[in-house]
Design a protein around this motif. Structure first.
Motif, PDB file in Angstrom:
ATOM      1  N   ALA A   1      22.219  20.677   2.109  1.00 22.75           N
ATOM      2  CA  ALA A   1      21.685  20.763   3.469  1.00 22.75           C
ATOM      3  C   ALA A   1      21.166  22.174   3.729  1.00 22.75           C
ATOM      4  O   ALA A   1      20.141  22.364   4.394  1.00 22.75           O
ATOM      5  CB  ALA A   1      22.763  20.391   4.488  1.00 22.75           C
ATOM      6  N   CYS A   2      21.864  23.161   3.176  1.00 23.16           N
ATOM      7  CA  CYS A   2      21.411  24.552   3.276  1.00 23.16           C
ATOM      8  C   CYS A   2      20.104  24.742   2.518  1.00 23.16           C
ATOM      9  O   CYS A   2      19.166  25.382   3.016  1.00 23.16           O
ATOM     10  CB  CYS A   2      22.503  25.480   2.732  1.00 23.16           C
ATOM     11  SG  CYS A   2      22.049  27.229   2.634  1.00 23.16           S
ATOM     12  N   THR A   3      20.015  24.162   1.334  1.00 24.46           N
ATOM     13  CA  THR A   3      18.790  24.279   0.540  1.00 24.46           C
ATOM     14  C   THR A   3      17.618  23.609   1.252  1.00 24.46           C
ATOM     15  O   THR A   3      16.511  24.168   1.315  1.00 24.46           O
ATOM     16  CB  THR A   3      18.989  23.639  -0.843  1.00 24.46           C
ATOM     17  OG1 THR A   3      20.124  24.245  -1.484  1.00 24.46           O
ATOM     18  CG2 THR A   3      17.766  23.844  -1.715  1.00 24.46           C
ATOM     19  N   ALA A   4      17.854  22.406   1.805  1.00 23.67           N
ATOM     20  CA  ALA A   4      16.790  21.674   2.498  1.00 23.67           C
ATOM     21  C   ALA A   4      16.307  22.425   3.729  1.00 23.67           C
ATOM     22  O   ALA A   4      15.149  22.278   4.144  1.00 23.67           O
ATOM     23  CB  ALA A   4      17.289  20.286   2.888  1.00 23.67           C
ATOM     24  N   ASP A   5      17.191  23.246   4.309  1.00 16.49           N
ATOM     25  CA  ASP A   5      16.863  24.021   5.507  1.00 16.49           C
ATOM     26  C   ASP A   5      16.341  25.410   5.150  1.00 16.49           C
ATOM     27  O   ASP A   5      16.233  26.279   6.017  1.00 16.49           O
ATOM     28  CB  ASP A   5      18.109  24.123   6.393  1.00 16.49           C
ATOM     29  CG  ASP A   5      17.783  24.451   7.843  1.00 16.49           C
ATOM     30  OD1 ASP A   5      16.723  24.019   8.340  1.00 16.49           O
ATOM     31  OD2 ASP A   5      18.598  25.150   8.477  1.00 16.49           O
ATOM     32  N   ASN A   6      16.076  25.633   3.867  1.00 17.00           N
ATOM     33  CA  ASN A   6      15.544  26.912   3.370  1.00 17.00           C
ATOM     34  C   ASN A   6      16.510  28.076   3.542  1.00 17.00           C
ATOM     35  O   ASN A   6      16.093  29.236   3.573  1.00 17.00           O
ATOM     36  CB  ASN A   6      14.207  27.249   4.045  1.00 17.00           C
ATOM     37  CG  ASN A   6      13.124  26.231   3.736  1.00 17.00           C
ATOM     38  OD1 ASN A   6      12.977  25.803   2.597  1.00 17.00           O
ATOM     39  ND2 ASN A   6      12.385  25.818   4.760  1.00 17.00           N
ATOM     40  N   GLY A   7      17.808  27.759   3.621  1.00 14.59           N
ATOM     41  CA  GLY A   7      18.800  28.819   3.702  1.00 14.59           C
ATOM     42  C   GLY A   7      19.355  29.203   2.347  1.00 14.59           C
ATOM     43  O   GLY A   7      19.811  30.330   2.153  1.00 14.59           O
ATOM     44  N   CYS A   8      19.346  28.259   1.406  1.00 21.06           N
ATOM     45  CA  CYS A   8      19.861  28.504   0.059  1.00 21.06           C
ATOM     46  C   CYS A   8      18.759  28.241  -0.955  1.00 21.06           C
ATOM     47  O   CYS A   8      17.927  27.342  -0.770  1.00 21.06           O
ATOM     48  CB  CYS A   8      21.056  27.592  -0.236  1.00 21.06           C
ATOM     49  SG  CYS A   8      22.506  27.904   0.810  1.00 21.06           S
ATOM     50  N   SER A   9      18.756  28.995  -2.026  1.00 20.79           N
ATOM     51  CA  SER A   9      17.690  28.880  -3.022  1.00 20.79           C
ATOM     52  C   SER A   9      18.038  27.923  -4.152  1.00 20.79           C
ATOM     53  O   SER A   9      17.158  27.546  -4.931  1.00 20.79           O
ATOM     54  CB  SER A   9      17.359  30.260  -3.596  1.00 20.79           C
ATOM     55  OG  SER A   9      18.525  30.884  -4.110  1.00 20.79           O
ATOM     56  N   LEU A  10      19.302  27.522  -4.255  1.00 19.22           N
ATOM     57  CA  LEU A  10      19.762  26.701  -5.371  1.00 19.22           C
ATOM     58  C   LEU A  10      19.973  25.256  -4.917  1.00 19.22           C
ATOM     59  O   LEU A  10      20.620  25.005  -3.899  1.00 19.22           O
ATOM     60  CB  LEU A  10      21.074  27.257  -5.927  1.00 19.22           C
ATOM     61  CG  LEU A  10      21.714  26.527  -7.102  1.00 19.22           C
ATOM     62  CD1 LEU A  10      20.854  26.687  -8.355  1.00 19.22           C
ATOM     63  CD2 LEU A  10      23.124  27.063  -7.367  1.00 19.22           C
ATOM     64  N   THR A  11      19.426  24.300  -5.673  1.00 19.63           N
ATOM     65  CA  THR A  11      19.674  22.879  -5.432  1.00 19.63           C
ATOM     66  C   THR A  11      20.706  22.387  -6.440  1.00 19.63           C
ATOM     67  O   THR A  11      20.596  22.659  -7.632  1.00 19.63           O
ATOM     68  CB  THR A  11      18.381  22.055  -5.586  1.00 19.63           C
ATOM     69  OG1 THR A  11      17.417  22.516  -4.634  1.00 19.63           O
ATOM     70  CG2 THR A  11      18.648  20.579  -5.346  1.00 19.63           C
ATOM     71  N   LEU A  12      21.720  21.665  -5.949  1.00 18.14           N
ATOM     72  CA  LEU A  12      22.783  21.166  -6.813  1.00 18.14           C
ATOM     73  C   LEU A  12      22.631  19.668  -7.035  1.00 18.14           C
ATOM     74  O   LEU A  12      22.155  18.943  -6.163  1.00 18.14           O
ATOM     75  CB  LEU A  12      24.154  21.455  -6.192  1.00 18.14           C
ATOM     76  CG  LEU A  12      24.509  22.924  -5.972  1.00 18.14           C
ATOM     77  CD1 LEU A  12      25.888  23.038  -5.343  1.00 18.14           C
ATOM     78  CD2 LEU A  12      24.459  23.702  -7.282  1.00 18.14           C
ATOM     79  N   ARG A  13      23.070  19.213  -8.190  1.00 14.20           N
ATOM     80  CA  ARG A  13      23.072  17.792  -8.525  1.00 14.20           C
ATOM     81  C   ARG A  13      24.462  17.385  -8.985  1.00 14.20           C
ATOM     82  O   ARG A  13      25.245  18.228  -9.413  1.00 14.20           O
ATOM     83  CB  ARG A  13      22.037  17.494  -9.613  1.00 14.20           C
ATOM     84  CG  ARG A  13      20.596  17.745  -9.160  1.00 14.20           C
ATOM     85  CD  ARG A  13      19.607  17.571 -10.300  1.00 14.20           C
ATOM     86  NE  ARG A  13      18.223  17.709  -9.844  1.00 14.20           N
ATOM     87  CZ  ARG A  13      17.612  18.876  -9.643  1.00 14.20           C
ATOM     88  NH1 ARG A  13      18.281  20.015  -9.867  1.00 14.20           N
ATOM     89  NH2 ARG A  13      16.367  18.924  -9.222  1.00 14.20           N
ATOM     90  N   VAL A  14      24.751  16.099  -8.876  1.00  7.18           N
ATOM     91  CA  VAL A  14      26.048  15.594  -9.320  1.00  7.18           C
ATOM     92  C   VAL A  14      25.857  14.665 -10.505  1.00  7.18           C
ATOM     93  O   VAL A  14      24.771  14.124 -10.726  1.00  7.18           O
ATOM     94  CB  VAL A  14      26.778  14.838  -8.185  1.00  7.18           C
ATOM     95  CG1 VAL A  14      27.104  15.783  -7.039  1.00  7.18           C
ATOM     96  CG2 VAL A  14      25.954  13.650  -7.690  1.00  7.18           C
TER      97      VAL A  14
END
Length: 243
Positions: free
Chosen positions: A70-83
């Motif tokens: 949610a942070c990444t989608a909001d441009n707050g975090c640069s890293l996207t995580l996967r499971v």
């Protein structure tokens, strides 16, 4: 027990100045956004009392993959995580995170909720985890020169596979999984007389306390000087505020 990653402190410190400035800039930009109370993390019902009588509220579970993204989608975090296949991001701890990544998330969650969340100190983490962590085993060897061997052979009782939240113990305050397979970043720097913006490594709390370079996402690749390296690196928020 303390395990340490060694790097050139000067070079890492100079890089640290850059990431502190970048996160500060991002925080200012996010403060111009509307607050979203729905993003507030769920805190454990019981407060943790500190030796000085103060109390802190602690996030019930570690930050999840869904919360992180949610942070990444909001441009707050640069890293996207996967499971992994079959795992639910809503209940899977966010791992593979460096100290730099974690500071992005904290800047974002504070800006978007209007709250003041932070990482626990190493002492705070040890205090809140004490009720659920096993006692340190007796050394296998009594010869001081073989302390390293005792440490190595008595470490590693926690399963190293990443598990969903709620798979481990719950503390008296209602904090889950402090004895799990995720080591959690703290705000305490490893190193004397070093300011946070020049700190080369920070303590992480888990089955044993370690110190990791702030750039490390995968502790297996970074290595540990003593005992087994942490299995996974994640985070859990605390706050001094009454929510």
């Amino acid at each position: 027990m303390f395990a340490v990653i060694t790097h050139n402190k000067m070079s890492l410190g100079l890089v640290g100045l850059g990431f502190v400035a970048a996160i500060a800039f991002t925080g200012v930009a996010l403060m111009q956004r509307d607050l979203d109370p729905s993003l507030q993390p769920v805190m454990a019902k019981g407060a943790v009392e500190l030796p000085d009588g103060a109390t802190i509220l602690v996030q019930q579970h570690e930050v999840t993959v869904a919360e992180w993204n949610a942070c990444t989608a909001d441009n707050g975090c640069s890293l996207t995580l996967r499971v992994r296949s079959g795992m639910d991001p809503a209940i899977t701890p966010a791992t593979g995170l460096s100290y730099v990544d974690v500071q992005e998330y904290i800047a974002w969650i504070n800006a978007r909720t209007g709250q003041d969340y932070r990482l626990p100190t190493a002492d705070e983490w040890s205090l809140m985890a004490a009720p659920v962590l096993p006692e340190e085993p007796d050394p296998i060897f009594t010869d001081p020169s073989l302390t390293w061997a005792s440490t190595y052979l008595t470490n590693g009782t926690t399963p190293r596979a990443l598990k969903t939240q709620g798979s481990f113990s719950i503390s008296p305050e209602g904090i889950a999984d402090l004895d799990g397979s995720v080591w959690e970043w703290t705000s305490d720097c490893y190193g004397d007389s070093v300011t946070t913006d020049r700190c080369p490594a920070f303590y992480v709390g888990g089955e044993h306390v370690a110190a990791m370079s702030y750039l490390i996402r995968d502790p297996a690749r970074g290595g540990c000087a003593v005992g087994s390296p942490p299995a996974h690196l994640g985070l859990r928020l605390v706050t001094d505020d009454r929510l």
